[in-house]
Design an enzyme around this catalytic site. Structure first.
Site, PDB file in Angstrom:
ATOM      1  N   HIS A 243       1.267  -0.983   0.166  1.00  0.00           N
ATOM      2  CA  HIS A 243       0.229   0.281  -0.209  1.00  0.00           C
ATOM      3  C   HIS A 243       0.758   1.081  -0.075  1.00  0.00           C
ATOM      4  O   HIS A 243       1.839   1.702   0.120  1.00  0.00           O
ATOM      5  CB  HIS A 243      -1.317  -0.164   1.235  1.00  0.00           C
ATOM      6  CG  HIS A 243      -0.178  -0.207   2.612  1.00  0.00           C
ATOM      7  ND1 HIS A 243      -0.015   1.369   3.366  1.00  0.00           N
ATOM      8  CD2 HIS A 243       0.120  -0.585   3.296  1.00  0.00           C
ATOM      9  CE1 HIS A 243       0.710   1.042   4.276  1.00  0.00           C
ATOM     10  NE2 HIS A 243       0.747   0.319   4.628  1.00  0.00           N
TER      11      HIS A 243
ATOM     12  N   CYS B 156       2.974  -5.523   7.202  1.00  0.00           N
ATOM     13  CA  CYS B 156       3.088  -5.085   5.555  1.00  0.00           C
ATOM     14  C   CYS B 156       3.298  -4.362   5.110  1.00  0.00           C
ATOM     15  O   CYS B 156       4.982  -3.538   5.451  1.00  0.00           O
ATOM     16  CB  CYS B 156       1.001  -4.257   5.610  1.00  0.00           C
ATOM     17  SG  CYS B 156       0.357  -4.817   5.955  1.00  0.00           S
TER      18      CYS B 156
END
Length: 281
Positions: free
Chosen positions: A187, A206
């Protein structure tokens, strides 16, 4: 003094690091590395690269955790590479083989269970706020005003926190969904300043991308999403899901030695202490 500053800058330049004369985390790791350790890193990485070469698809997104970089390889050629942010040592990014199935423009961010339990619920109990801009707090599935709730005896499973889309969002403007059971994905970010660091192990697992827009454009081009259409999607200020007709493979690797575009060897920190075992000679 001036002599030390000059020496540090020369060393940083030789290591292809940011030349600022400051002995930060990355420079310190490089200074402490012995020639024997450097040779072992090269041998270990070369072995891993050979194994990867024999099985890697022609088109793949390669996330190298020690170098904290992400590279899109298209038909065997490097198409895009960028700095990344990966998991901190206490919340390591796992070595996955996965694929990107969807690109989400203007994503919401639902606080993951570990972050909720260890970070946000204690903050709610202490201050009556989750410390997240433009977020909706749910208790037993119902939106609540967090400041008027007594959170002391509320268990994490009863709480959900969702941050709304926008530039303030922790995921930035783009999320790249994968299929693993660990809720790991790629992301953007709302903290671009973190990419200036040499060691960027600050996420909860992440992978944050320095150029998430560039990655989105590259992946969506095969779905006939032009840059103009992408701009219109961003202007809508609500989540826009695009399913990739052909999911893109993603490989997470652990190479502490790589070769840069000048054919020079780059050595990277062993961020998760995975290189302690002897390497074959």
């Amino acid at each position: 003094d001036e002599g030390v500053d000059t020496a540090v800058r020369a060393f940083q330049f030789s290591q292809r690091m940011k030349v600022d004369g400051l002995v930060g985390g990355g420079t310190r790791v490089a200074l402490d590395r012995s020639p024997q350790e450097a040779a072992a890193q090269m041998r270990r990485s070369a072995l891993s690269m050979r194994a990867f070469r024999d099985t890697a698809p022609d088109t793949v997104i390669l996330v190298n955790l020690p170098s904290q970089t992400t590279t899109l390889v298209r038909d065997g050629e490097e198409a895009l590479t960028m700095r990344s942010i990966v998991g901190r040592p206490s919340r390591e990014t796992p070595l996955l083989q996965d694929q990107i199935t969807h690109v989400i423009v203007n994503p919401t961010w639902t606080v993951p269970p570990t972050v909720l339990r260890e970070d946000k619920l204690p903050l709610l109990r202490a201050k009556g706020t989750p410390g997240i801009a433009n977020a909706v707090v749910y208790l037993d599935g119902t939106p609540v005003e967090p400041a008027i709730v007594d959170w002391r005896n509320v268990s994490p499973r009863r709480v959900r926190i969702v941050q709304q889309p926008g530039d303030h969002n922790a995921l930035g403007r783009y999320r790249f969904n994968m299929t693993n059971p660990y809720n790991i994905y790629l992301h953007g970010t709302n903290e671009p300043r973190l990419f200036d660091r040499e060691i960027r192990t600050v996420s909860s697992g992440c992978v944050r991308l320095e150029d998430a827009r560039g990655m989105a454009e590259a992946l969506l081009a095969t779905e006939h999403v032009s840059t103009a259409r992408l701009d219109r999607m961003l202007d809508r200020q609500e989540p826009q899901w695009v399913r990739l007709t052909q999911p893109v493979p993603v490989r997470f690797v652990y190479w502490t030695a790589t070769v840069d575009d000048r054919d020079a060897v780059r050595l990277h920190p062993d961020i998760y202490d995975l290189n302690e075992d002897p390497v074959p000679t």
